[in-house]
Design a protein around this motif. Sequence first.
Motif, PDB file in Angstrom:
ATOM      1  N   GLY A   1       6.261  -4.455   1.251  1.00  0.00           N
ATOM      2  CA  GLY A   1       6.214  -3.338   0.315  1.00  0.00           C
ATOM      3  C   GLY A   1       5.538  -3.722  -0.981  1.00  0.00           C
ATOM      4  O   GLY A   1       4.787  -2.934  -1.570  1.00  0.00           O
ATOM      5  N   PHE A   2       5.766  -4.968  -1.408  1.00  0.00           N
ATOM      6  CA  PHE A   2       5.155  -5.427  -2.650  1.00  0.00           C
ATOM      7  C   PHE A   2       3.643  -5.588  -2.483  1.00  0.00           C
ATOM      8  O   PHE A   2       2.870  -5.230  -3.381  1.00  0.00           O
ATOM      9  CB  PHE A   2       5.791  -6.758  -3.076  1.00  0.00           C
ATOM     10  N   VAL A   3       3.228  -6.096  -1.319  1.00  0.00           N
ATOM     11  CA  VAL A   3       1.793  -6.200  -1.034  1.00  0.00           C
ATOM     12  C   VAL A   3       1.177  -4.802  -1.018  1.00  0.00           C
ATOM     13  O   VAL A   3       0.090  -4.583  -1.565  1.00  0.00           O
ATOM     14  CB  VAL A   3       1.553  -6.937   0.308  1.00  0.00           C
ATOM     15  N   SER A   4       1.903  -3.827  -0.414  1.00  0.00           N
ATOM     16  CA  SER A   4       1.425  -2.436  -0.427  1.00  0.00           C
ATOM     17  C   SER A   4       1.196  -1.968  -1.861  1.00  0.00           C
ATOM     18  O   SER A   4       0.175  -1.329  -2.169  1.00  0.00           O
ATOM     19  CB  SER A   4       2.464  -1.494   0.204  1.00  0.00           C
ATOM     20  N   ALA A   5       2.162  -2.280  -2.732  1.00  0.00           N
ATOM     21  CA  ALA A   5       2.067  -1.844  -4.126  1.00  0.00           C
ATOM     22  C   ALA A   5       0.812  -2.417  -4.783  1.00  0.00           C
ATOM     23  O   ALA A   5       0.052  -1.713  -5.454  1.00  0.00           O
ATOM     24  CB  ALA A   5       3.320  -2.270  -4.890  1.00  0.00           C
ATOM     25  N   LYS A   6       0.590  -3.728  -4.561  1.00  0.00           N
ATOM     26  CA  LYS A   6      -0.589  -4.377  -5.164  1.00  0.00           C
ATOM     27  C   LYS A   6      -1.877  -3.790  -4.587  1.00  0.00           C
ATOM     28  O   LYS A   6      -2.866  -3.595  -5.282  1.00  0.00           O
ATOM     29  CB  LYS A   6      -0.545  -5.896  -4.899  1.00  0.00           C
ATOM     30  N   PHE A   7      -1.836  -3.508  -3.267  1.00  0.00           N
ATOM     31  CA  PHE A   7      -3.001  -2.943  -2.594  1.00  0.00           C
ATOM     32  C   PHE A   7      -3.361  -1.594  -3.209  1.00  0.00           C
ATOM     33  O   PHE A   7      -4.517  -1.313  -3.525  1.00  0.00           O
ATOM     34  CB  PHE A   7      -2.692  -2.802  -1.099  1.00  0.00           C
ATOM     35  N   MET A   8      -2.326  -0.759  -3.428  1.00  0.00           N
ATOM     36  CA  MET A   8      -2.585   0.562  -4.004  1.00  0.00           C
ATOM     37  C   MET A   8      -3.101   0.449  -5.429  1.00  0.00           C
ATOM     38  O   MET A   8      -3.865   1.303  -5.884  1.00  0.00           O
ATOM     39  CB  MET A   8      -1.316   1.401  -3.968  1.00  0.00           C
TER      40      MET A   8
ATOM     41  N   ILE B   1       3.542  -5.336   9.080  1.00  0.00           N
ATOM     42  CA  ILE B   1       2.087  -5.501   9.168  1.00  0.00           C
ATOM     43  C   ILE B   1       1.422  -4.171   9.519  1.00  0.00           C
ATOM     44  O   ILE B   1       0.409  -3.785   8.937  1.00  0.00           O
ATOM     45  CB  ILE B   1       1.752  -6.589  10.207  1.00  0.00           C
ATOM     46  N   ASN B   2       2.034  -3.427  10.449  1.00  0.00           N
ATOM     47  CA  ASN B   2       1.481  -2.127  10.826  1.00  0.00           C
ATOM     48  C   ASN B   2       1.491  -1.147   9.663  1.00  0.00           C
ATOM     49  O   ASN B   2       0.567  -0.351   9.504  1.00  0.00           O
ATOM     50  CB  ASN B   2       2.256  -1.540  12.006  1.00  0.00           C
ATOM     51  N   ASP B   3       2.558  -1.207   8.848  1.00  0.00           N
ATOM     52  CA  ASP B   3       2.636  -0.334   7.671  1.00  0.00           C
ATOM     53  C   ASP B   3       1.452  -0.594   6.747  1.00  0.00           C
ATOM     54  O   ASP B   3       0.806   0.332   6.246  1.00  0.00           O
ATOM     55  CB  ASP B   3       3.936  -0.613   6.895  1.00  0.00           C
ATOM     56  N   LEU B   4       1.175  -1.885   6.528  1.00  0.00           N
ATOM     57  CA  LEU B   4       0.066  -2.253   5.647  1.00  0.00           C
ATOM     58  C   LEU B   4      -1.256  -1.756   6.220  1.00  0.00           C
ATOM     59  O   LEU B   4      -2.110  -1.238   5.501  1.00  0.00           O
ATOM     60  CB  LEU B   4       0.012  -3.773   5.491  1.00  0.00           C
ATOM     61  N   LEU B   5      -1.405  -1.914   7.525  1.00  0.00           N
ATOM     62  CA  LEU B   5      -2.622  -1.482   8.205  1.00  0.00           C
ATOM     63  C   LEU B   5      -2.821   0.024   8.029  1.00  0.00           C
ATOM     64  O   LEU B   5      -3.927   0.491   7.725  1.00  0.00           O
ATOM     65  CB  LEU B   5      -2.474  -1.830   9.688  1.00  0.00           C
ATOM     66  N   GLY B   6      -1.726   0.795   8.209  1.00  0.00           N
ATOM     67  CA  GLY B   6      -1.795   2.250   8.082  1.00  0.00           C
ATOM     68  C   GLY B   6      -2.221   2.651   6.671  1.00  0.00           C
ATOM     69  O   GLY B   6      -3.084   3.514   6.481  1.00  0.00           O
ATOM     70  N   LEU B   7      -1.617   1.977   5.685  1.00  0.00           N
ATOM     71  CA  LEU B   7      -1.944   2.254   4.287  1.00  0.00           C
ATOM     72  C   LEU B   7      -3.420   1.948   4.029  1.00  0.00           C
ATOM     73  O   LEU B   7      -4.136   2.707   3.363  1.00  0.00           O
ATOM     74  CB  LEU B   7      -1.053   1.384   3.394  1.00  0.00           C
ATOM     75  N   GLY B   8      -3.870   0.806   4.593  1.00  0.00           N
ATOM     76  CA  GLY B   8      -5.271   0.408   4.444  1.00  0.00           C
ATOM     77  C   GLY B   8      -6.210   1.472   4.997  1.00  0.00           C
ATOM     78  O   GLY B   8      -7.184   1.858   4.350  1.00  0.00           O
ATOM     79  N   ILE B   9      -5.886   1.961   6.197  1.00  0.00           N
ATOM     80  CA  ILE B   9      -6.746   2.976   6.827  1.00  0.00           C
ATOM     81  C   ILE B   9      -6.791   4.234   5.970  1.00  0.00           C
ATOM     82  O   ILE B   9      -7.848   4.816   5.731  1.00  0.00           O
ATOM     83  CB  ILE B   9      -6.218   3.307   8.240  1.00  0.00           C
ATOM     84  N   TYR B  10      -5.619   4.639   5.478  1.00  0.00           N
ATOM     85  CA  TYR B  10      -5.532   5.853   4.670  1.00  0.00           C
ATOM     86  C   TYR B  10      -6.413   5.734   3.424  1.00  0.00           C
ATOM     87  O   TYR B  10      -7.265   6.590   3.155  1.00  0.00           O
ATOM     88  CB  TYR B  10      -4.079   6.112   4.297  1.00  0.00           C
ATOM     89  N   PHE B  11      -6.241   4.631   2.668  1.00  0.00           N
ATOM     90  CA  PHE B  11      -6.987   4.507   1.414  1.00  0.00           C
ATOM     91  C   PHE B  11      -8.476   4.276   1.657  1.00  0.00           C
ATOM     92  O   PHE B  11      -9.308   4.702   0.877  1.00  0.00           O
ATOM     93  CB  PHE B  11      -6.375   3.423   0.522  1.00  0.00           C
ATOM     94  N   TYR B  12      -8.802   3.618   2.773  1.00  0.00           N
ATOM     95  CA  TYR B  12     -10.209   3.429   3.093  1.00  0.00           C
ATOM     96  C   TYR B  12     -10.854   4.782   3.399  1.00  0.00           C
ATOM     97  O   TYR B  12     -11.968   5.071   2.941  1.00  0.00           O
ATOM     98  CB  TYR B  12     -10.348   2.487   4.298  1.00  0.00           C
TER      99      TYR B  12
END
Lengths: 433, 433
Positions: free
Chosen positions: B280-287, B415-426
């Motif tokens: 979740g923290f990596v997600s936050a930094k990614f966003m 890991i899948n959550d991060l991937l999904g977030l990545g796809i969305y923002f990309y």
Amino acid sequence: VDNHDDAFIVQTLEGVNSADVSTLLNEFDTDDSKYVIDLLDPEIRAEIINDLDEDTREKFLRAFDTPQITEIVNYLDSDDAVDILNELPVKEREEVIAGLDNQEKEANILDLLRYEDDIAGGLMAKELIKANVNWSIDRCIEEIRRQAENVEKIFQIYVVDNEEKLIGKVSLKKLILATNEKRVEDIYETDVIAVETYMSVEEVAQVMRKYDFEAVPVVNVQGKLLGRITIDDVVDVISEIAEEERQIMSGISEDVEEDDSVWMLTRARLPWLIIGVVGGFVSAKFMGVFEAELIRITAIAFFIPLIQATGGNVGIQSSSIVLQTLANPSAFSESLVRRLLKVLLVAALNGLVLALLVYGFNMITGGEISLSIIVSCALFCVVLVASFMGTITPLILDSFGFNPALASGPFITTINDLLGLGIYFYTVHLFLS
Amino acid sequence: VDNHDDAFIVQTLEGVNSADVSTLLNEFDTDDSKYVIDLLDPEIRAEIINDLDEDTREKFLRAFDTPQITEIVNYLDSDDAVDILNELPVKEREEVIAGLDNQEKEANILDLLRYEDDIAGGLMAKELIKANVNWSIDRCIEEIRRQAENVEKIFQIYVVDNEEKLIGKVSLKKLILATNEKRVEDIYETDVIAVETYMSVEEVAQVMRKYDFEAVPVVNVQGKLLGRITIDDVVDVISEIAEEERQIMSGISEDVEEDDSVWMLTRARLPWLIIGVVGGFVSAKFMGVFEAELIRITAIAFFIPLIQATGGNVGIQSSSIVLQTLANPSAFSESLVRRLLKVLLVAALNGLVLALLVYGFNMITGGEISLSIIVSCALFCVVLVASFMGTITPLILDSFGFNPALASGPFITTINDLLGLGIYFYTVHLFLS
């Protein structure tokens, strides 16, 4: 099969175990299978059909006419016969039963059809070996020889009194080792454990597992011996329960396998995905309410995945521990209040560690102090609420007769996600105003 | 117990099934249990200790000295004896084995200790009934009477040749019904199914379930009969596998139950929660990288839960279907490429329906067209990728010898959550630029 080389097929399958033939036929289409099976001996045919997967078998039975099904049913034990009859339309079922020439089998089947298939009565077979307590050993062995013609595996000999009430058991081993002058009443053991017809299959499985039974007698409320349940059926039930639980936990609504059609796979998966999407859409609308806050501090959005993932993980962990307890009930159960207090204590401990961890991460990576405090507080509350919900939901589901594994499935998870989001934004709102 | 009313305790427990006593003792503390158990007959004591939960038993054994444990081991079947020996420190284990006065039992135990407990060799007991093919029926019954003293339940008599190779089986029923003039070679059946020592317990369970066995003989690579596995051990294994899978799927790292200590419960749960929090923290930094886009269109944030929940659900569904297939392997397996193509077809169908649904919702509730298109496109891609990952991960884990259920656990989910977030923002990034 395509060449109709009958002799070759029969020769190849000769001596092959019927369970192996069934495994093969599960993969064939119905016409080919029927062609192969018609070539075989009727007794083997009955066994093969009995061993087929349930969905394959249902397709299969439609290809047979009533006299053929009657013949199959004639060769099977009463419990397997009833399973097959339950797959037939009512009219055909009646015709098959009427066509049975064995009066005893007909009576047995009619008796078993009364029971639902998720209780002991629905799992039992009428075929068993019983001895009257007043018999001599000689008479007993004589009777067993006669009864053994209908019973595939003996395991235990159940001892009944003149009113057919179960009063004990005696092992075949003991009977053989006994001298001929003795009587059943001299050698039988009185500590026989039986299940009652209305017990759930889960309870039956627990009893058999606990006492390492290969077969357990089934009695009615008056204690009369009605049938027995064998371990092979219980092993199937245990495996099916585990599979069903996995399906429920992962949000698949039917018993699908990888080799089912695209359409079936889609139909099994879509309903739960739609629930998730509706939940996600409600989340979106909910956040819309807080748009002003989000515009002011965009970074609020960054921590949504963290809050939701943690809430979800905590909820599923809690439900899983409750499922574990429900599956292996303890002899002494603590009161609900004490259990919940303990759950909240564990949750508070976990929540504190996680909240401090996130606060630390935020400080190290130069996050804003006020937002960091908000996130950590919200996280702590979410862990508490998710633990509570995760514990109480399976208990409530179970007490209303639903499968408690539903608590780990997508529907409850979706509701918990919404709850977590609500807590987060409410915390944000409180701190900002 | 507190009043040391020994006579009362012994009297109460007399005739009670040892499995019931064990259930009771699992709830007592070790000192009280030891007090009760010391009052009982040594044979019953051994059975009770054998039936205890593994963790209770480990605590328990520490309270006994070596001669006492030796006495217990003496009363148990070789497989149960080995289970207990494996729980002892090496030095004590050696002492117990050295202290056994039965030479045959010592040899059996030493033989079994060689096997890991997750293969057939580790599950088998040496106790079984075997008959040489050249024996007469009379001799056979005589030998069985002798062998039966060490064997609790007979099930089948295994037929071996002069080199101890397993060549067939004969049922006790058939032996009793046979006339005395015949010989074993006249009545035995040659189609005996055996498992080999190195087969995994899962495979053994599949074999026993498929053929409805109560016991299966274990042979070594030369076909020599070494032991047998009984269904009660396999039922335990099946239940344990199901429990372990549930624990892995829900992110609990140890075999905890509700009545374990707060500390143990926390320790079992925290590691996976921390993984989720780090994700979740990596997600936050990614966003944080996309802060500019988020400030421009705040509504992007609204759909994060929808994208992540759907990706998570799709991934777990896909993994669950693969787990199902791994648990019930089919006779004919399709090629990996064909399987993946089918998975992607199902995913595309599901993804299309969900994307259209979300687009419809957005239009009805007056959402902005461009953002609605972005969300639906991203959702479709996430469903495809999550299906692919959910299918391939358990297969990869399985081929490397890990438990494939890990794919449904929190680590892979994170890991899948991060991937999904990545796809969305990309997707957002692509459309906006």
